[in-house]
Motif scaffolding. Structure first.
Motif, PDB file in Angstrom:
ATOM      1  N   ALA A 150       8.276  -2.401  -3.739  1.00 43.94           N
ATOM      2  CA  ALA A 150       9.812  -2.121  -4.176  1.00 43.94           C
ATOM      3  C   ALA A 150       9.794  -0.604  -4.310  1.00 43.94           C
ATOM      4  O   ALA A 150      10.851  -0.039  -4.428  1.00 43.94           O
ATOM      5  N   PHE A 151       8.740  -0.154  -4.280  1.00 46.11           N
ATOM      6  CA  PHE A 151       8.483   1.664  -4.513  1.00 46.11           C
ATOM      7  C   PHE A 151       8.775   2.244  -3.133  1.00 46.11           C
ATOM      8  O   PHE A 151       9.341   3.485  -3.144  1.00 46.11           O
ATOM      9  N   ILE A 152       8.989   1.417  -2.124  1.00 43.27           N
ATOM     10  CA  ILE A 152       9.419   2.155  -0.597  1.00 43.27           C
ATOM     11  C   ILE A 152      10.477   2.334  -0.434  1.00 43.27           C
ATOM     12  O   ILE A 152      11.590   1.408  -0.858  1.00 43.27           O
ATOM     13  N   CYS A 153      10.919   3.626  -0.317  1.00 39.16           N
ATOM     14  CA  CYS A 153      12.375   3.961  -0.128  1.00 39.16           C
ATOM     15  C   CYS A 153      12.825   4.613   1.059  1.00 39.16           C
ATOM     16  O   CYS A 153      13.689   5.438   1.114  1.00 39.16           O
ATOM     17  N   ASP A 154      12.217   4.187   2.095  1.00 39.35           N
ATOM     18  CA  ASP A 154      12.544   4.839   3.596  1.00 39.35           C
ATOM     19  C   ASP A 154      12.337   3.774   4.693  1.00 39.35           C
ATOM     20  O   ASP A 154      11.467   2.705   4.220  1.00 39.35           O
ATOM     21  N   GLU A 155      12.558   3.935   5.945  1.00 37.49           N
ATOM     22  CA  GLU A 155      12.677   2.860   6.976  1.00 37.49           C
ATOM     23  C   GLU A 155      11.198   3.044   7.668  1.00 37.49           C
ATOM     24  O   GLU A 155      10.824   2.243   8.304  1.00 37.49           O
ATOM     25  N   ASN A 156      10.491   4.098   7.603  1.00 36.51           N
ATOM     26  CA  ASN A 156       9.446   4.258   8.418  1.00 36.51           C
ATOM     27  C   ASN A 156       8.201   3.670   7.582  1.00 36.51           C
ATOM     28  O   ASN A 156       7.010   3.394   8.280  1.00 36.51           O
ATOM     29  N   GLY A 175       2.625   8.775  -5.293  1.00 32.75           N
ATOM     30  CA  GLY A 175       3.957   9.233  -5.921  1.00 32.75           C
ATOM     31  C   GLY A 175       5.205   9.241  -5.108  1.00 32.75           C
ATOM     32  O   GLY A 175       6.171   9.416  -5.986  1.00 32.75           O
ATOM     33  N   THR A 176       5.122   9.013  -3.998  1.00 28.27           N
ATOM     34  CA  THR A 176       6.335   8.987  -3.444  1.00 28.27           C
ATOM     35  C   THR A 176       6.747   7.706  -2.949  1.00 28.27           C
ATOM     36  O   THR A 176       7.997   6.996  -3.304  1.00 28.27           O
ATOM     37  N   TYR A 177       5.965   6.777  -2.739  1.00 30.70           N
ATOM     38  CA  TYR A 177       6.284   5.357  -2.454  1.00 30.70           C
ATOM     39  C   TYR A 177       5.631   4.488  -3.277  1.00 30.70           C
ATOM     40  O   TYR A 177       5.258   3.225  -2.975  1.00 30.70           O
ATOM     41  N   SER A 178       5.102   5.248  -4.355  1.00 31.46           N
ATOM     42  CA  SER A 178       4.169   4.361  -5.257  1.00 31.46           C
ATOM     43  C   SER A 178       4.065   4.994  -6.819  1.00 31.46           C
ATOM     44  O   SER A 178       4.436   5.978  -6.909  1.00 31.46           O
ATOM     45  N   PRO A 179       4.071   4.202  -7.750  1.00 35.86           N
ATOM     46  CA  PRO A 179       3.969   4.573  -9.349  1.00 35.86           C
ATOM     47  C   PRO A 179       2.534   5.416  -9.193  1.00 35.86           C
ATOM     48  O   PRO A 179       2.506   5.803 -10.393  1.00 35.86           O
TER      49      PRO A 179
END
Ligand code: PLP
Length: 396
Positions: free
Chosen positions: A209-215, A326-330
């Motif tokens: 759920a922490f992922i916020c892009d399509e790649n 820190g970008t796609y993860s807590p």
């Protein structure tokens, strides 16, 4: 005479969190005025969102009435929750059947229990550093483990080595403890490798759920061919704050066969024999996560944690500290400054900045010299901790 499973003797005692607790409490006793901020734990801190609470309240009321009471439910989960999950996956173009989804009391249990399906003589490939459950559950079953090195040079995202054979492969993305997440192209290499080895990937998507892009895939089934070689484990724990409420799910595709046996059928047999399902009330709460209100509310919570992560990331960047996550993860996984060991940095951070993190060495040998910080804390306290961290590193 009863005989014990002697493999338990191969487990090493994990002193990581007890050691941390001991050092923190000793320091606090000696320095009662110290205002300690904890960025060490992997547990969430925000409460369940209102949509979940409302659904659980309603479910409690149903349980108190003769005509809506629920006794034993289906071991593999209620259709209403499975349908909600199918919708969630369909949103990413992944078509699953209801029979491919198994509701559980969390990813940890399923990650351990899935090993019932495999013979002890499989060779298991596990990245180092790693979430310790993969290692210990295999040691308990007496399986041979091969480690694959996750290091600074591969960005803590190791890729397959075709010269190494494996039968069972663990992948956790976004990763605990490193926070690193595979791209689609990288994950496709793992799927290809698994197909070449006729291996099974056990894919832990607890932090998807922490992922916020399509790649960056949120599910391994975004990769072609994965339904023939991968089982996916996921959880409401970090997505929706269910760490204490307990609900997760495992996807075992119907197309996944080994030696002519469908793993889906074996898992169904295993679950119906050894598991009696997740409470109705909890499953109603979990289903509410997928309602429009639930989605809005959990996204607010995730945004809160993401903001914390970005505050810590900014502090590290401004000091020129190398880190992943820190970008796609807590989680943020930083290199300890000045060549300090994980525990040296732990002590320094505790004593000079009154901030607690987790020494990377506790997650495997490649974690030595690295340090995990989490974004699950209170925002104001995280901002304060990031400031102290920055000051400390600048002063070294
Ligand atoms: N997988 C990973 C990588 C985790 O970090 C955790 C919990 O911290 C879990 C699984 C366990 O999740 P659950 O709470 O669903 O058992």
């Amino acid at each position: 005479m009863a005989k014990i499973n002697e493999n338990y003797g191969k487990l090493t005692e994990s002193y990581l969190f007890s050691n941390i607790a001991h050092r923190v409490s000793t320091y606090q006793k000696e320095n009662p005025a110290a205002d300690i901020i904890r960025l060490g734990i992997g547990d969430v801190t925000l409460p369940l969102c209102p949509a979940v609470i409302e659904a659980m309240h309603q479910a409690v009321d149903e349980m108190g009435k003769q005509d809506t009471f629920h006794g034993y439910g289906p071991e593999q989960g209620y259709s209403f929750l499975k349908q909600a999950l199918l919708g969630y996956y369909a949103g990413r173009g992944i078509v699953l059947e209801e029979d491919e989804v198994f509701i559980s009391d969390g990813a940890k249990s399923d990650l351990g229990n899935i090993l019932d399906l495999f013979s002890p003589d499989n060779t298991v490939l596990i990245p180092d550093p790693v979430y310790p459950v993969y290692v210990d559950t295999n040691l308990m079953a007496g399986r041979a483990i091969r480690y694959i090195n996750a290091t600074e040079s591969n960005g803590f995202l190791p890729l397959p080595d075709p010269s190494v054979r494996a039968d069972i492969i663990y992948i956790c993305s976004p990763n605990n403890p490193t926070g690193a997440a595979y791209t689609k192209e990288q994950l496709a290499q793992w799927v290809q490798y698994a197909q070449d080895c006729q291996a099974v990937i056990l894919y832990d998507a607890a932090y998807e759920a922490f992922i916020c892009d399509e790649n960056h895939p949120r599910s391994i089934y975004e990769i072609d061919g994965a339904k023939n070689c991968a089982i996916e484990f996921c959880s409401f724990s970090k997505t929706a704050g269910f760490t204490g409420t307990r609900c997760g799910y495992t996807i075992v595709p119907l197309s996944l066969s080994i030696q002519g046996a469908k793993l889906n059928h074996m898992w169904l047999r295993r679950q119906t024999t050894k598991f009696n399902g997740v409470p109705y009330i909890v499953q109603r709460g979990a289903a509410a996560v997928f309602t429009p209100e639930g989605q809005t509310q959990i996204q607010e919570n995730l945004a809160y944690y993401r903001k914390n992560a970005s505050v810590i990331a900014e502090a590290l960047r401004s000091c020129g500290v190398w880190f992943t996550g820190g970008t796609y993860s807590p989680y943020l996984w930083m290199k300890c400054p000045n060549g300090l060991s994980s525990w040296e940095f732990f002590d320094l951070l505790l004593q000079k900045a009154n901030v607690v993190g987790t020494p990377g060495e506790g997650f495997g040998k490649n974690g030595e010299g690295f340090f995990r910080l989490t974004a699950f804390g209170d925002q104001q306290r995280t901002i304060e901790a990031a400031q102290r961290l920055k000051q400390l590193i600048a002063s070294l």
